[in-house]
Every structure is written in structure tokens, then in C-alpha cells.
Design a protein around this motif. Structure first.
Motif, mmCIF file in Angstrom:
data_model
loop_
_atom_site.group_PDB
_atom_site.id
_atom_site.type_symbol
_atom_site.label_atom_id
_atom_site.label_comp_id
_atom_site.label_asym_id
_atom_site.label_seq_id
_atom_site.Cartn_x
_atom_site.Cartn_y
_atom_site.Cartn_z
ATOM 1 N N CYS A 73 60.239 40.941 41.576
ATOM 2 C CA CYS A 73 59.747 42.168 40.762
ATOM 3 C C CYS A 73 60.855 42.751 39.677
ATOM 4 C CB CYS A 73 59.242 43.430 41.827
ATOM 5 S SG CYS A 73 58.485 44.975 41.072
ATOM 6 N N CYS A 99 61.403 45.741 40.710
ATOM 7 C CA CYS A 99 62.953 46.809 42.321
ATOM 8 C C CYS A 99 62.917 45.564 42.212
ATOM 9 C CB CYS A 99 62.166 47.301 43.070
ATOM 10 S SG CYS A 99 60.680 46.249 44.166
ATOM 11 N N CYS A 143 55.698 44.084 41.663
ATOM 12 C CA CYS A 143 55.912 43.538 43.231
ATOM 13 C C CYS A 143 54.128 44.314 43.228
ATOM 14 C CB CYS A 143 56.336 44.129 43.650
ATOM 15 S SG CYS A 143 57.191 46.162 43.832
ATOM 16 N N CYS A 176 54.824 50.489 40.766
ATOM 17 C CA CYS A 176 56.271 50.502 41.399
ATOM 18 C C CYS A 176 57.641 51.045 41.277
ATOM 19 C CB CYS A 176 56.389 48.828 41.400
ATOM 20 S SG CYS A 176 58.634 48.288 42.165
HETATM 21 ZN ZN LIG Z 1 58.601 46.178 42.865
#
Ligand SMILES: [Zn+2]
Length: 189
Positions: A67, A70, A130, A134
Motif C-alpha cells: 500500500c 500504510c 490496501c 486507507c
Molecule cells: Zn494502506
């Protein structure tokens, strides 16, 4: 790689190809790609045309990556739709185009790898997530906001930021000569 000899060169001849192949190398972008060896499902139709072989159909695979907010792991299903002419060597198309514009049939075979690499480069997200919403990482402590307590935040300012805020909050501090001239005055006094 597809052998085009079975298809023959009679325009209109068709051949369907359903195969699952292993990715010959990592294919994709920095943050997300089909891993080397991962299965790629091909459901294609090869059609003989005057200038070459027209390949149409779908390609399905799983791409994996991280991602962009994150840095957590993610997988994404990839479905590509291909329409690609592979030109016969010596055809008008081959003589009027560059090889990186229109792929060629070489030794009665067409190699789909570069077409897949190019198509993946266009279809895969540059900044994969993701999940759509997010929240990413806390800018101050780096914790994944998805697992941090609700309303996670930092009341206390980092001492380094506090020093900067104090400096830039005071307009006089913006003038670099200010301190020097004060020093000079002190000496004169
Ligand atoms: Zn993420």
C-alpha cells in the motif's frame, strides 16, 4: 510464446488458446507487480489477418505489492483485455512501423511477454492502496492509523517543531542580519 504455424497464414483462420503460464519474471510497477512464477491465465483468440496475427482476449492474474499509504501488503486481481496485432516479417505493417509500436512474429512464434509488460504498466495503479479509504500512517509517530486508537493524535509538539514554530512565528527572526547587527551594537556599547 505461441506457435503460429498451426494457425497458418490464410486470413480468417482462427485458433483459441486457453492456458495458464508462469510469469517469466516480475512484471509490473515498483509498488505492485505480478511476481515471477505466479500463474497468469490466458484466454486468447489468435486470428490470421493479411498483415499478421491479431491476438484478442483476456489475461487474469494476481498482483501483489504494498500500500502506498500504510506500506501494508496487498494483493489485487488484474484483468487485462488485449487487442494486439503481431506483424509478419516483410509485411507492409512491419515495414511502416517500429518494432516497439507493433510487435513482430519471429520464427513463426509470437511472444506475448513485452505486450503484457506494457499493458500492465498502464493498468496497474502507480499508488496502490490496501483499501480505498486507507488512512495511512500517523505523520508524527508513524503508527498505522487503521489500528491506532480512535482520534489518535499528538497534543504535545515535538521539541524540534516547537523550536521552528517559535522561530517562524516571530517575524524579526526571519531577518538573518538582525542578530549580527544586535551583536555589533553590543560591542559598540
Ligand atoms: Zn494502506
Amino acid at each position: 510464446m505461441f506457435d503460429t504455424r498451426l494457425l497458418g497464414r490464410r486470413p480468417g483462420a482462427m485458433q483459441s488458446e486457453q492456458r495458464t503460464v508462469a510469469a517469466p519474471a516480475r512484471m509490473g510497477l515498483d509498488l505492485i507487480a505480478i511476481a515471477a512464477g505466479a500463474p497468469i491465465e490466458l484466454d486468447l483468440r489468435l486470428e490470421s489477418v493479411v498483415e499478421g496475427v491479431l491476438v484478442t482476449g483476456t489475461v487474469n492474474a494476481e498482483a501483489a505489492g504494498e500500500c502506498s499509504r500504510c506500506l501494508g501488503p496487498l494483493t489485487q486481481h488484474v484483468e487485462l483485455y488485449l487487442t494486439e496485432l503481431f506483424a509478419y516479417p516483410g509485411s507492409i505493417t512491419a515495414s511502416t512501423s517500429e518494432e516497439d509500436e507493433v510487435p513482430r512474429i519471429e520464427d513463426d512464434a509470437l511472444n506475448l511477454e513485452q505486450v503484457l509488460v506494457d499493458t500492465l504498466g498502464l493498468e496497474l495503479p502507480l499508488r496502490p492502496l490496501c483499501r480505498e479509504d486507507c488512512a495511512g500512517l500517523c505523520l508524527e509517530c508513524g503508527i498505522d492509523l487503521a489500528i491506532a486508537e480512535p482520534g489518535h493524535g499528538h497534543d504535545r509538539m515535538d521539541p524540534r517543531w516547537a523550536a521552528l514554530a517559535a522561530k517562524f512565528g516571530d517575524p524579526a527572526a526571519d531577518q538573518p542580519d538582525d542578530q549580527a547587527s544586535q551583536d555589533l551594537q553590543t560591542e559598540e556599547n
